[in-house]
Design a protein around this motif. Sequence first.
Motif, PDB file in Angstrom:
ATOM      1  N   ASP A  42       0.835  -1.212   0.000  1.00  0.00           N
ATOM      2  CA  ASP A  42       0.000   0.000   0.000  1.00  0.00           C
ATOM      3  C   ASP A  42       0.861   1.250   0.000  1.00  0.00           C
ATOM      4  OD1 ASP A  42      -2.161  -1.601   0.163  1.00  0.00           O
ATOM      5  OD2 ASP A  42      -2.910  -0.849   2.076  1.00  0.00           O
ATOM      6  N   PHE A  43       2.084   1.162   0.544  1.00  0.00           N
ATOM      7  CA  PHE A  43       2.968   2.335   0.536  1.00  0.00           C
ATOM      8  C   PHE A  43       4.309   1.967  -0.075  1.00  0.00           C
ATOM      9  CE2 PHE A  43       3.290   0.311   4.678  1.00  0.00           C
ATOM     10  CZ  PHE A  43       4.654   0.268   4.939  1.00  0.00           C
ATOM     11  N   MET A  72       8.195   8.263   2.496  1.00  0.00           N
ATOM     12  CA  MET A  72       7.302   7.232   1.955  1.00  0.00           C
ATOM     13  C   MET A  72       6.030   7.902   1.442  1.00  0.00           C
ATOM     14  SD  MET A  72       9.279   4.765   2.950  1.00  0.00           S
ATOM     15  CE  MET A  72       8.395   3.292   2.513  1.00  0.00           C
ATOM     16  N   THR A  73       5.249   7.153   0.673  1.00  0.00           N
ATOM     17  CA  THR A  73       3.947   7.664   0.251  1.00  0.00           C
ATOM     18  C   THR A  73       2.957   6.509   0.105  1.00  0.00           C
ATOM     19  OG1 THR A  73       2.749   8.915  -1.427  1.00  0.00           O
ATOM     20  CG2 THR A  73       4.564   7.581  -2.220  1.00  0.00           C
ATOM     21  N   LEU A  74       1.689   6.807   0.397  1.00  0.00           N
ATOM     22  CA  LEU A  74       0.647   5.842   0.031  1.00  0.00           C
ATOM     23  C   LEU A  74       0.579   5.845  -1.491  1.00  0.00           C
ATOM     24  CD1 LEU A  74      -2.226   6.722   2.550  1.00  0.00           C
ATOM     25  CD2 LEU A  74      -0.478   4.945   2.736  1.00  0.00           C
ATOM     26  N   ARG A  75       0.332   4.687  -2.099  1.00  0.00           N
ATOM     27  CA  ARG A  75       0.389   4.646  -3.576  1.00  0.00           C
ATOM     28  C   ARG A  75      -0.755   5.469  -4.184  1.00  0.00           C
ATOM     29  NH1 ARG A  75      -1.131  -1.628  -3.477  1.00  0.00           N
ATOM     30  NH2 ARG A  75      -3.146  -1.338  -2.534  1.00  0.00           N
TER      31      ARG A  75
END
Length: 410
Positions: A42-43, A72-75
């Motif tokens: 998910d990330f 990081m990032t959520l997709r």
Amino acid sequence: MLQKPRGTRDFLPDEMERRRLIERRMREAARRWGYREVSTPDFEHLELFTMKSGEGIIQEMYVFEDKGGRQMTLRPEVTAAVLRMYVNEGKVLPKPIRWCYFADCFRYERPQKGRYRQFWQFGVELIGADTPSADAEVVMLADDVLRSTGVAFDLHVGHLAPMKHLLADLAPGDQRAIMACLDKHDTAGLEAALVEKNLTRLTEPLAALSECRNVSEVFEITGDIPERARIEEIFSLLDSQDIDYRPDFGIARGLDYYTGMVFEGFAKNLGAENQIIGGGAYRLAHLFGGDDVASSGFAIGFDRVVVSIGDFPLVDEPIVGVVCTPEARARALDVARAFRSAGVRAEIDLMQRGMGAQVSHAAKTADFAVILGKREVEAGTVTLRDLHSGKQQERSLEDAIAEVARHGSC
Ligand code: HAM
């Protein structure tokens, strides 16, 4: 009272059942074309999406620093993650690789009907085939997957080469700015950008390109370009299969990684947020340390498809409420288990209600009541009441199960 975060939704059981049914149809359609499901985290590291996905998406990402100080990032989408996975684990697989996914994505957008901050995509990626047949397969598959859901849609298919040919002399930044206006169908913004950059000579050919309704008209505007034969072959393959689409060489796509064929689809009955699919040919793997492999794919905005289809009756499997006296509870547990083993849903009272109250509750939540009192326990039988007709009869457990199972869909 705490509320859910803006741009997110809760789904009650009826809605989840409808969503799962539509999702299953999409998966089955893709499976018939040989696409196998994959899943990615998910990330991801922020870098994965800042490399090539484009300004728009970068501004919309849910970015955070983890406890190790990593960005990081959520997709926001799945394509880059799938290509990262291909570079990490899939390079040795025989090509072409056909993968599909169903995944939630996160974009910090201004929420409105059909535009959410958490939304689901059903998508495919076809990796390692650089041919007109591969381009055409992805469009034909998109058409098949969308049709399998029953959604009514218009499909537009184009290619970036003619537009890029017209914009060839421009600096990359100017090219991107103009393509962003074209992508948003922002005519006023486009005109302003062309005036500002002293490029009004492009106004007319760009408008003419967007209006082309068949492939030969395109080359009257651009002249003979190297991609001509490939473009003609893609469209003739689509025509050979009677795919219902419209050539649209005004498609610019919002994401920056596309290289050739591009396409979009629009639900016929939705308002402003009516785009239900976007895709095309692209190259990403080389940016992630892999080979410069040609890929193509699409993602369907699952939530928009669900909104467009609207409510439909659910095929309801019968449900049995097992009603018993306190003394018959052990027998009731056995009976419930026997129904479940036969694939029938069965519920048992957990509220210590009397028999009458259990039957009234079953009348609200079930199709049949299976009643177990002293007499039934002694005789090894059950009383089966059809809660729709009110008819009831004492019978063997096997007969009762067979009777309920006969009502496969109530
Ligand atoms: P995309 O056009 O950014 O493409 O998104 C695909 C679809 O996701 C859109 O057509 C739309 O239906 C849906 N969608 C996007 N944003 C939202 C939102 N905020 N709320 C609800 N639905 C939304 C891609 O993501 C590419 N990865 C497609 C692709 C796959 N290209 C090649 N392979």
